[in-house]
Design a protein around this motif. Structure first.
Motif, PDB file in Angstrom:
ATOM      1  N   ASN A 168      68.414  31.595  61.857  1.00 54.30           N
ATOM      2  CA  ASN A 168      69.194  30.370  61.704  1.00 54.30           C
ATOM      3  C   ASN A 168      68.331  29.121  61.717  1.00 54.30           C
ATOM      4  OD1 ASN A 168      71.645  31.750  61.565  1.00 54.30           O
ATOM      5  ND2 ASN A 168      71.858  31.787  63.790  1.00 54.30           N
ATOM      6  N   SER A 210      69.030  39.555  54.223  1.00 54.85           N
ATOM      7  CA  SER A 210      70.298  38.832  54.406  1.00 54.85           C
ATOM      8  C   SER A 210      70.266  37.418  53.840  1.00 54.85           C
ATOM      9  CB  SER A 210      70.658  38.771  55.893  1.00 54.85           C
ATOM     10  OG  SER A 210      69.651  38.073  56.621  1.00 54.85           O
ATOM     11  N   GLU A 211      69.070  36.893  53.509  1.00 55.82           N
ATOM     12  CA  GLU A 211      68.942  35.547  52.959  1.00 55.82           C
ATOM     13  C   GLU A 211      68.532  35.568  51.496  1.00 55.82           C
ATOM     14  OE1 GLU A 211      66.428  33.087  55.465  1.00 55.82           O
ATOM     15  OE2 GLU A 211      66.912  34.314  57.212  1.00 55.82           O
ATOM     16  N   PRO A 271      75.347  30.925  48.034  1.00 54.58           N
ATOM     17  CA  PRO A 271      75.855  31.151  49.395  1.00 54.58           C
ATOM     18  C   PRO A 271      77.163  31.931  49.405  1.00 54.58           C
ATOM     19  CG  PRO A 271      75.198  28.852  49.097  1.00 54.58           C
ATOM     20  CD  PRO A 271      75.202  29.490  47.751  1.00 54.58           C
ATOM     21  N   ILE A 272      77.987  31.737  48.376  1.00 54.39           N
ATOM     22  CA  ILE A 272      79.246  32.490  48.291  1.00 54.39           C
ATOM     23  C   ILE A 272      78.946  33.975  48.117  1.00 54.39           C
ATOM     24  CG2 ILE A 272      81.320  32.868  46.894  1.00 54.39           C
ATOM     25  CD1 ILE A 272      81.282  29.877  46.232  1.00 54.39           C
ATOM     26  N   ASP A 300      76.249  35.611  49.077  1.00 55.11           N
ATOM     27  CA  ASP A 300      75.736  36.126  50.355  1.00 55.11           C
ATOM     28  C   ASP A 300      76.863  36.297  51.371  1.00 55.11           C
ATOM     29  OD1 ASP A 300      73.154  36.354  49.523  1.00 55.11           O
ATOM     30  OD2 ASP A 300      72.432  34.526  50.478  1.00 55.11           O
ATOM     31  N   LEU A 301      77.783  35.337  51.408  1.00 57.83           N
ATOM     32  CA  LEU A 301      78.892  35.389  52.361  1.00 57.83           C
ATOM     33  C   LEU A 301      79.798  36.592  52.099  1.00 57.83           C
ATOM     34  CD1 LEU A 301      80.338  33.893  54.701  1.00 57.83           C
ATOM     35  CD2 LEU A 301      81.701  32.721  52.954  1.00 57.83           C
ATOM     36  N   ARG A 355      77.916  39.612  53.444  1.00 63.14           N
ATOM     37  CA  ARG A 355      77.811  39.654  54.913  1.00 63.14           C
ATOM     38  C   ARG A 355      79.141  40.006  55.570  1.00 63.14           C
ATOM     39  NH1 ARG A 355      74.545  34.978  54.404  1.00 63.14           N
ATOM     40  NH2 ARG A 355      76.318  33.681  54.982  1.00 63.14           N
ATOM     41  N   ARG A 356      80.220  39.542  54.987  1.00 68.60           N
ATOM     42  CA  ARG A 356      81.546  39.827  55.564  1.00 68.60           C
ATOM     43  C   ARG A 356      82.161  41.102  55.017  1.00 68.60           C
ATOM     44  NH1 ARG A 356      84.608  33.972  56.465  1.00 68.60           N
ATOM     45  NH2 ARG A 356      82.952  33.051  57.750  1.00 68.60           N
TER      46      ARG A 356
END
Length: 487
Positions: free
Chosen positions: A18, A155-156, A311-312, A314-315, A318-319
């Motif tokens: 982070n 993850s990034e 970012p969408i 990746d999100l 991740r979810r």
């Protein structure tokens, strides 16, 4: 005790993930590198218009017909294609930093000499210099993929990789915006080569000073961040000493699907990149200043959408809303089939509807951004250890199409003011978009392929004074894949 250390390590990794760190500094350096590299690519697409129109008080070559202009525009890719696979191997052998920085410096110097090459209308010499620039610039994507595979945690990957490559759109947009002012200044059209070459040369010197091949080579990274990156990228230092599994790669169906997706994007992107300034000038009758601004608008939109869509993507992963494979296919479809529909519509509208034409071109080019969350990171999905060679292969093959894209336009378009001839170019591009992405949707995957683990059998262990040392980062990455990256 072991569990306590493990929990502390997990907390440390979350904290590190982070925070702004050394990986973000390297990503910024690479972002500007892509941005300024595209200065060196796009300058000729912008300059070809004033170069071939009468310029009072300065050299002009209005006798260059569409065939000659197409050869000039495509000559960059002759050298670019040849460099791809050799560049990826050089990056693995000597590191991406020195190859990328050095090649950019050489291509920048060559660019500064472009105006001298055509002082007597010698377009053949200009083509030769563009081939040399392409040869040097051919190292960019293989080197970047080699560097990103070592610097960007799994993850990034969607955001940071897309951010780095979005420099292409920002660089394209900036150069097209300022081109009109440069052309109207005392420097006239040669100024765009002087300025773009000088800026790229300055970046290469900065990158050679502050860039790093991997976290292990960096003196400005914390131990926690280094451990976090090495445990979650899946790339290991030992992979440099392992032969690339060429046979396995070239018998991999998901890899051929990736080639198809890369080819579709490249044909469409470079057809529009090289032809839109001429289309706006000849077919829509827009003046030089409007041409520069409107040519740049789609690439500003594309850059912004890169930062919104990644970012969408990746999100969603991740979810666990989408698997990695579904995400790659979904965003690649957005990035190629929406532009396909825009080009079909553009082919049949009245060319007096200038606003609608510009809107359709902006949407077509802008939504290419979604492909960056699709095919562009898929090399690292399939094989983090051999991402550079994979990029070298797909970029080399796809850019063969970049050679033919402007040549096809030159063959089809005899009268640049004829909307019927532009319709053929747009429909050909739309067809390529449809077929190439269809192959990716049907056969593509985003899971690490078994041949990536050839490394584990050959070089993940080494003997030191009779003891066997195991590559912790490779094991950690494989465990991470098993638990968190479905698809």
């Amino acid at each position: 005790m072991w569990r306590k250390d493990f929990i502390l390590q997990k907390v440390n990794f979350v904290h590190t993930s982070n925070n702004f760190g050394a990986r973000h500094v390297q990503a910024l350096l690479m972002f500007f590198g892509v941005c300024f590299s595209y200065f060196l690519r796009v300058n000729i697409s912008a300059a070809i218009v004033p170069m071939t129109q009468f310029n009072a008080g300065y050299a002009s070559y209005e006798y260059w017909d569409s065939r000659i202009k197409s050869l000039i525009l495509s000559s960059f890719f002759w050298g670019y294609v040849l460099a791809q696979v050799p560049a990826s191997m050089l990056a693995r052998r000597f590191g991406g930093k020195i190859i990328l920085g050095g090649a950019t410096a050489v291509s920048a110097v060559i660019t500064v000499f472009h105006p001298l090459a055509v002082v007597k209308g010698d377009w053949q010499l200009l083509c030769f210099l563009r081939v040399l620039v392409g040869l040097m610039q051919g190292v960019v994507y293989p080197c970047l993929h080699t560097l990103l595979a070592r610097w960007v945690p799994h993850s990034e990957r969607g955001f940071l990789c897309t951010f780095v490559y979005s420099g292409a759109q920002l660089g394209t947009a900036i150069l097209l915006v300022i081109s009109g002012s440069i052309f109207n200044s005392n420097m006239r059209w040669p100024g765009i080569f002087y300025i773009s070459g000088s800026i790229a040369l300055l970046w290469s010197l900065i990158f050679l000073l502050f860039g790093c091949d991997s976290p292990r080579n960096s003196n400005n990274i914390s131990k926690a961040e280094r451990n976090y990156i090495e445990a979650s990228t899946g790339a290991t230092e030992q992979s440099e000493d392992v032969d690339v599994p060429w046979r396995s790669i070239f018998t991999s169906v998901p890899f051929f699907a990736l080639i198809a997706a890369h080819c579709g994007f490249t044909w469409g992107f470079y057809t529009l990149l090289t032809e839109v300034p001429t289309y706006l000038n000849s077919a829509l009758n827009l003046d030089m200043k409007s041409n520069a601004l409107l040519s740049a608008l789609p690439y500003f939109v594309m850059w912004i959408l890169c930062l919104i869509l990644s970012p969408i993507a990746d999100l969603l992963i991740r979810r666990h809303i989408t698997s990695v494979t579904v995400s790659r296919k979904l965003f690649n479809s957005i990035g190629q089939w929406i532009p396909m529909m825009c080009l079909i519509a553009l082919s049949y509208i009245n060319q007096t509807a200038i606003t609608l034409s510009v809107v359709l071109l902006t949407v077509a080019i802008g939504f290419n951004a979604a492909s960056f969350c699709g095919y562009l990171v898929n090399h690292m999905d399939l094989s983090p250890n051999f991402a550079g060679p994979l990029m070298g292969i797909t970029n080399g093959i796809s850019n063969l199409l970049s050679i033919f894209a402007p040549l096809v336009a030159g063959v089809v378009i005899h009268n640049e003011e004829d909307p019927e001839e532009w319709r053929k170019v747009f429909l050909i591009t739309a067809t390529v978009y449809f077929l190439c992405n269809l192959l990716f949707v049907v056969f593509g995957k985003a899971s690490v392929q078994p041949w990536n683990y050839k490394l584990r059998n050959v070089a993940s262990t080494s003997t030191n004074n009779g003891s066997t040392l195991t590559s912790i980062s490779t094991i950690a990455y494989e465990n991470n894949l098993t638990s968190s990256t479905p698809g």
